[in-house]
Design a protein around this motif. Sequence first.
Motif, short mmCIF file in Angstrom:
data_model
loop_
_atom_site.label_atom_id
_atom_site.label_comp_id
_atom_site.label_asym_id
_atom_site.label_seq_id
_atom_site.Cartn_x
_atom_site.Cartn_y
_atom_site.Cartn_z
N GLY A 293 -1.53 7.59 12.29
CA GLY A 293 -2.29 7.02 11.19
C GLY A 293 -3.52 6.29 11.63
O GLY A 293 -3.91 6.33 12.81
N SER B 211 0.83 8.86 8.34
CA SER B 211 1.23 10.25 8.06
C SER B 211 2.58 10.54 8.68
O SER B 211 2.89 10.04 9.75
N ASN B 212 3.34 11.40 8.02
CA ASN B 212 4.63 11.88 8.52
C ASN B 212 5.70 10.79 8.59
O ASN B 212 6.49 10.75 9.52
N THR C 77 3.18 10.73 3.31
CA THR C 77 2.05 9.88 3.67
C THR C 77 2.21 8.58 2.91
O THR C 77 2.53 8.59 1.72
N THR D 110 0.74 4.33 2.43
CA THR D 110 -0.27 3.31 2.64
C THR D 110 0.41 1.95 2.56
O THR D 110 1.12 1.68 1.59
#
Length: 126
Positions: A71, A112-113, A118, A120
Amino acid sequence: MKMKYLISVASLAISCLSMNPVLAHGDAKPQHGGIVQMVNDLSFELVAQADGATIYLMDHEKPMVTKGITGKLTVLQGSNKTETDIKEAGGNTLRVMGVKLGKGDKLVAALSNVGGKTMTVRFTIK
């Protein structure tokens, strides 16, 4: 009719007294002295360090393996904005290198992943 009403009210009162409280998954308390944020039942603990930061992942109070997670960390320091890579560091840790964090900084970790998704995560250094 009045007796049915009293029985209904009494039954409702008794059922309210016997209800169990709803508990969240985990207590979101820092385990490493950092800042904890919850996203989709996962806890992310950001620990600022002299050479960057470490993010610890927990799933229902159990360490979550970070293998394959990558990320970007966006750091907002007043009007300055910087982006740094987030990399897996083994176990349940992610590492961010080369960033100095201080009071008032706002951070956004775009990962990510994370279990195939995904995510935040937002942090504020206090």
